[in-house]
Write a protein that holds these residues in place. Structure first.
Motif, mmCIF file in Angstrom:
data_model
loop_
_atom_site.group_PDB
_atom_site.id
_atom_site.type_symbol
_atom_site.label_atom_id
_atom_site.label_comp_id
_atom_site.label_asym_id
_atom_site.label_seq_id
_atom_site.Cartn_x
_atom_site.Cartn_y
_atom_site.Cartn_z
ATOM 1 N N VAL A 35 77.348 -68.811 55.055
ATOM 2 C CA VAL A 35 78.223 -69.212 56.154
ATOM 3 C C VAL A 35 78.648 -70.638 55.838
ATOM 4 C CG1 VAL A 35 78.396 -69.584 58.642
ATOM 5 C CG2 VAL A 35 76.977 -67.717 57.758
ATOM 6 N N LEU A 36 79.943 -70.839 55.653
ATOM 7 C CA LEU A 36 80.455 -72.134 55.212
ATOM 8 C C LEU A 36 81.536 -72.599 56.166
ATOM 9 C CD1 LEU A 36 81.112 -73.284 51.672
ATOM 10 C CD2 LEU A 36 83.002 -73.434 53.281
ATOM 11 N N THR A 37 81.507 -73.864 56.507
ATOM 12 C CA THR A 37 82.521 -74.442 57.378
ATOM 13 C C THR A 37 82.721 -75.907 57.032
ATOM 14 O OG1 THR A 37 83.228 -74.701 59.681
ATOM 15 C CG2 THR A 37 80.908 -75.130 59.206
ATOM 16 N N GLY A 38 83.833 -76.449 57.488
ATOM 17 C CA GLY A 38 84.093 -77.872 57.322
ATOM 18 C C GLY A 38 83.508 -78.658 58.483
ATOM 19 N N ALA A 39 82.987 -79.814 58.184
ATOM 20 C CA ALA A 39 82.366 -80.665 59.213
ATOM 21 C C ALA A 39 83.351 -81.059 60.311
ATOM 22 C CB ALA A 39 81.777 -81.919 58.571
ATOM 23 N N GLU A 40 84.624 -81.115 59.964
ATOM 24 C CA GLU A 40 85.648 -81.538 60.915
ATOM 25 C C GLU A 40 86.463 -80.366 61.456
ATOM 26 O OE1 GLU A 40 85.344 -84.696 61.669
ATOM 27 O OE2 GLU A 40 83.889 -84.912 60.057
ATOM 28 N N ASP A 41 85.945 -79.147 61.340
ATOM 29 C CA ASP A 41 86.673 -77.972 61.813
ATOM 30 C C ASP A 41 86.611 -77.930 63.336
ATOM 31 O OD1 ASP A 41 87.756 -75.501 62.402
ATOM 32 O OD2 ASP A 41 86.682 -74.447 60.814
ATOM 33 N N ASN A 42 87.737 -78.153 63.963
ATOM 34 C CA ASN A 42 87.806 -78.127 65.422
ATOM 35 C C ASN A 42 88.244 -76.768 65.958
ATOM 36 O OD1 ASN A 42 87.042 -80.848 65.790
ATOM 37 N ND2 ASN A 42 89.089 -81.492 65.233
ATOM 38 N N TRP A 43 88.703 -75.880 65.085
ATOM 39 C CA TRP A 43 89.123 -74.534 65.503
ATOM 40 C C TRP A 43 87.907 -73.606 65.569
ATOM 41 C CZ3 TRP A 43 92.759 -71.925 67.810
ATOM 42 C CH2 TRP A 43 92.789 -70.542 67.684
ATOM 43 N N SER A 44 87.102 -73.636 64.551
ATOM 44 C CA SER A 44 85.878 -72.833 64.482
ATOM 45 C C SER A 44 84.775 -73.806 64.077
ATOM 46 C CB SER A 44 86.063 -71.708 63.453
ATOM 47 O OG SER A 44 84.952 -70.866 63.435
ATOM 48 N N THR A 45 84.122 -74.356 65.051
ATOM 49 C CA THR A 45 83.289 -75.544 64.874
ATOM 50 C C THR A 45 81.997 -75.293 64.103
ATOM 51 O OG1 THR A 45 82.055 -75.201 66.914
ATOM 52 C CG2 THR A 45 84.142 -76.420 67.096
ATOM 53 N N PRO A 46 81.431 -76.360 63.533
ATOM 54 C CA PRO A 46 80.129 -76.230 62.883
ATOM 55 C C PRO A 46 79.055 -75.659 63.824
ATOM 56 C CG PRO A 46 81.159 -78.257 62.176
ATOM 57 C CD PRO A 46 82.028 -77.682 63.286
ATOM 58 N N THR A 47 79.124 -75.988 65.087
ATOM 59 C CA THR A 47 78.166 -75.439 66.054
ATOM 60 C C THR A 47 78.284 -73.918 66.128
ATOM 61 O OG1 THR A 47 78.211 -77.476 67.341
ATOM 62 C CG2 THR A 47 77.411 -75.506 68.468
ATOM 63 N N ARG A 60 72.496 -68.476 54.683
ATOM 64 C CA ARG A 60 72.522 -69.883 54.290
ATOM 65 C C ARG A 60 73.749 -70.515 54.920
ATOM 66 N NH1 ARG A 60 73.417 -72.068 48.142
ATOM 67 N NH2 ARG A 60 74.233 -74.088 48.732
ATOM 68 N N LEU A 61 73.566 -71.624 55.602
ATOM 69 C CA LEU A 61 74.659 -72.374 56.229
ATOM 70 C C LEU A 61 74.958 -73.609 55.402
ATOM 71 C CD1 LEU A 61 76.583 -73.083 58.625
ATOM 72 C CD2 LEU A 61 74.626 -74.299 59.621
ATOM 73 N N THR A 62 76.233 -73.821 55.107
ATOM 74 C CA THR A 62 76.664 -75.044 54.446
ATOM 75 C C THR A 62 77.826 -75.632 55.233
ATOM 76 O OG1 THR A 62 76.015 -74.265 52.259
ATOM 77 C CG2 THR A 62 77.600 -76.064 52.336
ATOM 78 N N ILE A 63 77.708 -76.899 55.562
ATOM 79 C CA ILE A 63 78.774 -77.624 56.250
ATOM 80 C C ILE A 63 79.348 -78.623 55.257
ATOM 81 C CG2 ILE A 63 79.363 -79.117 58.185
ATOM 82 C CD1 ILE A 63 77.001 -77.806 59.708
ATOM 83 N N VAL A 64 80.607 -78.439 54.906
ATOM 84 C CA VAL A 64 81.266 -79.272 53.903
ATOM 85 C C VAL A 64 81.766 -80.548 54.576
ATOM 86 C CG1 VAL A 64 83.129 -79.379 52.205
ATOM 87 C CG2 VAL A 64 81.954 -77.209 52.631
ATOM 88 N N PRO A 65 81.285 -81.709 54.119
ATOM 89 C CA PRO A 65 81.718 -82.968 54.731
ATOM 90 C C PRO A 65 83.196 -83.254 54.458
ATOM 91 C CG PRO A 65 80.194 -83.371 52.906
ATOM 92 C CD PRO A 65 80.333 -81.896 53.042
ATOM 93 N N GLU A 66 83.772 -84.020 55.346
ATOM 94 C CA GLU A 66 85.147 -84.508 55.191
ATOM 95 C C GLU A 66 86.165 -83.395 54.977
ATOM 96 O OE1 GLU A 66 85.355 -87.720 52.384
ATOM 97 O OE2 GLU A 66 83.499 -88.608 53.141
ATOM 98 N N SER A 67 85.958 -82.270 55.651
ATOM 99 C CA SER A 67 86.946 -81.193 55.613
ATOM 100 C C SER A 67 86.960 -80.502 56.961
ATOM 101 C CB SER A 67 86.641 -80.199 54.492
ATOM 102 O OG SER A 67 85.456 -79.505 54.752
ATOM 103 N N GLY A 68 88.082 -79.808 57.212
ATOM 104 C CA GLY A 68 88.237 -79.116 58.479
ATOM 105 C C GLY A 68 88.283 -77.618 58.293
ATOM 106 N N HIS A 69 89.199 -76.973 58.996
ATOM 107 C CA HIS A 69 89.300 -75.519 58.999
ATOM 108 C C HIS A 69 89.732 -74.962 57.648
ATOM 109 C CE1 HIS A 69 89.410 -71.696 61.041
ATOM 110 N NE2 HIS A 69 90.628 -71.465 60.593
ATOM 111 N N MET A 70 90.433 -75.736 56.879
ATOM 112 C CA MET A 70 90.928 -75.279 55.576
ATOM 113 C C MET A 70 90.127 -75.942 54.459
ATOM 114 S SD MET A 70 93.336 -73.178 56.413
ATOM 115 C CE MET A 70 94.396 -72.976 55.013
#
Length: 90
Positions: A35-47, A60-70
């Motif tokens: 499960v991967l997301t951007g730290a700044e994703d406001n559409w589908s949030t890290p939470t 496994r969850l990975t939150i990519v720093p300094e990126s958003g939804h794309m």
């Protein structure tokens, strides 16, 4: 240059907002899951992604720093490294 019309975008938003809830299916996933997301994703949030990963056994969850939804476009090197690492471990 964007080929999608406002109507296409409206249909995509409608589909996203009206799709059925698949949360009950998540605990039944039995394959390796990233499960991967951007730290700044406001559409589908890290939470939201944390909850998804918590519901999938062994995910496994990975939150990519300094990126958003794309994140694949915003941080391609970071996303590629995460994918390489996950695939080599799977």
């Amino acid at each position: 240059w964007c080929r999608a019309t406002p109507e296409v975008f409206a249909r995509q938003i409608h589909a996203a907002l009206t799709r059925r809830d698949l949360q009950p299916v998540l605990p039944t996933i039995a394959c390796p899951t990233l499960v991967l997301t951007g730290a700044e994703d406001n559409w589908s949030t890290p939470t939201q992604h944390q909850a998804i990963a918590a519901a999938i056994p062994g995910a496994r969850l990975t939150i990519v720093p300094e990126s958003g939804h794309m994140s694949t476009l915003e941080a391609p090197a970071a996303v590629s490294e995460v994918l390489r690492s996950w695939l080599s471990a799977a």
